[in-house]
Write an enzyme that holds these catalytic residues in place. Structure first.
Site, PDB file in Angstrom:
ATOM      1  N   GLY A 144      28.651   5.720  33.630  1.00  0.00           N
ATOM      2  CA  GLY A 144      29.546   5.096  33.065  1.00  0.00           C
ATOM      3  C   GLY A 144      29.956   3.869  33.640  1.00  0.00           C
ATOM      4  O   GLY A 144      29.815   3.599  34.913  1.00  0.00           O
ATOM      5  N   CYS A 145      30.773   2.931  32.999  1.00  0.00           N
ATOM      6  CA  CYS A 145      30.982   1.614  33.746  1.00  0.00           C
ATOM      7  C   CYS A 145      32.028   1.632  34.545  1.00  0.00           C
ATOM      8  O   CYS A 145      31.609   0.901  35.579  1.00  0.00           O
ATOM      9  CB  CYS A 145      31.529   0.602  32.451  1.00  0.00           C
ATOM     10  SG  CYS A 145      32.753   1.274  31.415  1.00  0.00           S
ATOM     11  N   TYR A 146      33.145   2.421  34.321  1.00  0.00           N
ATOM     12  CA  TYR A 146      33.995   2.442  35.430  1.00  0.00           C
ATOM     13  C   TYR A 146      33.299   3.245  36.732  1.00  0.00           C
ATOM     14  O   TYR A 146      33.791   2.600  38.057  1.00  0.00           O
ATOM     15  CB  TYR A 146      35.367   3.166  35.026  1.00  0.00           C
ATOM     16  CG  TYR A 146      36.118   2.310  34.177  1.00  0.00           C
ATOM     17  CD1 TYR A 146      36.587   1.054  34.344  1.00  0.00           C
ATOM     18  CD2 TYR A 146      36.502   2.757  32.880  1.00  0.00           C
ATOM     19  CE1 TYR A 146      37.587   0.424  33.596  1.00  0.00           C
ATOM     20  CE2 TYR A 146      37.356   2.129  32.058  1.00  0.00           C
ATOM     21  CZ  TYR A 146      37.998   0.814  32.497  1.00  0.00           C
ATOM     22  OH  TYR A 146      38.737   0.143  31.557  1.00  0.00           O
TER      23      TYR A 146
END
Length: 339
Positions: A144-146
């Protein structure tokens, strides 16, 4: 030439895959599907692409026969079901379906039960940590991005054992594209412009993903308090992380420089220099800065990424390069767009 398929080609991560793959010297897009826009030319959906190819419905047989690798950019629960129909193709999933070691954790946070889930068949696709495993994988769960921004910022500190891990506080700011391409009131111009707001406080789905990977790095349980915020910009994530330490700033900085030495996309900034999302815009680069709050013994780590590139599509292509024994930076050499 690697024959590439994109399933879910018209979402923001899908169109970013298209943009990056079109200039990849060793990859050719041979298949694109879209549940919403099947039958339309890509340029009818995104005129900027100038792409005449027609978007198709999902066809597992056609993908299996025509593609060497397929990128799936789909909602949670959908990628897993479709991937099970593709037994002879490498799969890089940009969703959450293949990120978790324990399917029960996935079910708890995403509300979908994955039948016959085999965690040994998939690899968590963070190249800086798992490139040796990615090389031989058939299925890669793209991070995921985070989590990408947080894990890369914390890894050297956790591996070296110089920080406490019982409570790690993470404050992240993200551009609106992180929410995907959808018609929702919260993401309209009037709601987002000149506004800054937290969301999914203490219940964001990326928390268990962070804790899963950080636990492996630290060798013990890690607890993350995570608060994401939506900011009025299109792209970018800036994560600020607070963690207790007894080490000096100079020692910590040296550990980070040594750990990421030779990494093509991760850049440890000089002391006193702090990252900006503008430095990453449109690129696969990551910038990490740090400061020590000496009064409280708190290490403050900061990382900046483009959520659609290193946080999604660029990292997926980096994984593809590893899986096909290409130079890891191939097709990803572009500098950030500035200003």
């Amino acid at each position: 030439m690697i024959r590439v398929g994109i399933v879910g080609a018209t979402g923001y991560t899908g169109i970013e895959l298209f943009r990056l793959l079109k200039k990849h010297p060793s990859a050719k897009i041979v298949y694109m599907s879209s549940r919403t826009y099947a039958g339309k030319k890509m340029m009818e959906v995104y005129p900027s692409t100038l792409e005449e190819a027609v978007l198709e419905d999902f066809d597992s047989r056609k993908i299996s026969e025509s593609c060497d690798v397929v990128f799936t950019a789909l909602p949670a629960g959908v990628s897993y079901r479709l991937a099970m129909e593709l037994q002879n193709v490498k799969i890089i999933d940009l969703g959450a379906d293949f990120r978790f070691d324990d399917p029960n954790t996935y079910a708890e946070w995403y509300g979908n039960k994955l039948e016959d889930y085999n965690s040994t068949e998939r690899v968590y696709g963070l190249p800086e940590l798992y490139r040796d495993s990615i090389k031989n994988a058939r299925i890669v769960g793209n991070p995921g991005c985070y989590p990408t921004s947080v894990i890369l910022a914390l890894t050297p500190a956790l591996k070296s054992g110089i920080v406490e891990v019982d409570t790690i506080v993470v404050d992240s700011k993200s551009g609106v594209s992180g929410a995907g391409r959808k018609e929702t009131l919260d993401y309209t111009f009037s709601e987002v412009n000149e506004n800054l707001r937290p969301y999914n406080v203490a219940k964001h789905r990326h928390v268990p993903e962070m804790e899963q990977e950080l636990k492996k790095i630290a060798g013990k349980d890690v607890k993350v308090i995570f608060t994401p915020h939506l900011v009025p910009m299109t792209r970018g994530i800036l994560s600020t992380i607070y963690v207790k330490t007894n080490a000096s700033l100079e020692k910590i900085h040296r550990i980070y420089q040594e750990f990421y030495a030779g990494e093509p996309f991760v850049h440890v900034l000089p002391l006193g220099v702090f990252p900006s999302t503008k430095w990453c815009y449109g690129s696969n680069h990551v910038f990490i800065g740090m400061q020590l709050e000496e009064r409280t013994g708190t290490l403050i780590l900061m990382s900046a990424i483009d959520n659609l590139v290193k946080g999604a599509s660029g990292q997926a292509i980096q994984n593809m390069n590893i899986m096909f024994d290409l130079k890891e930076t191939e097709g990803l050499e572009s500098l950030p767009i500035y200003p």
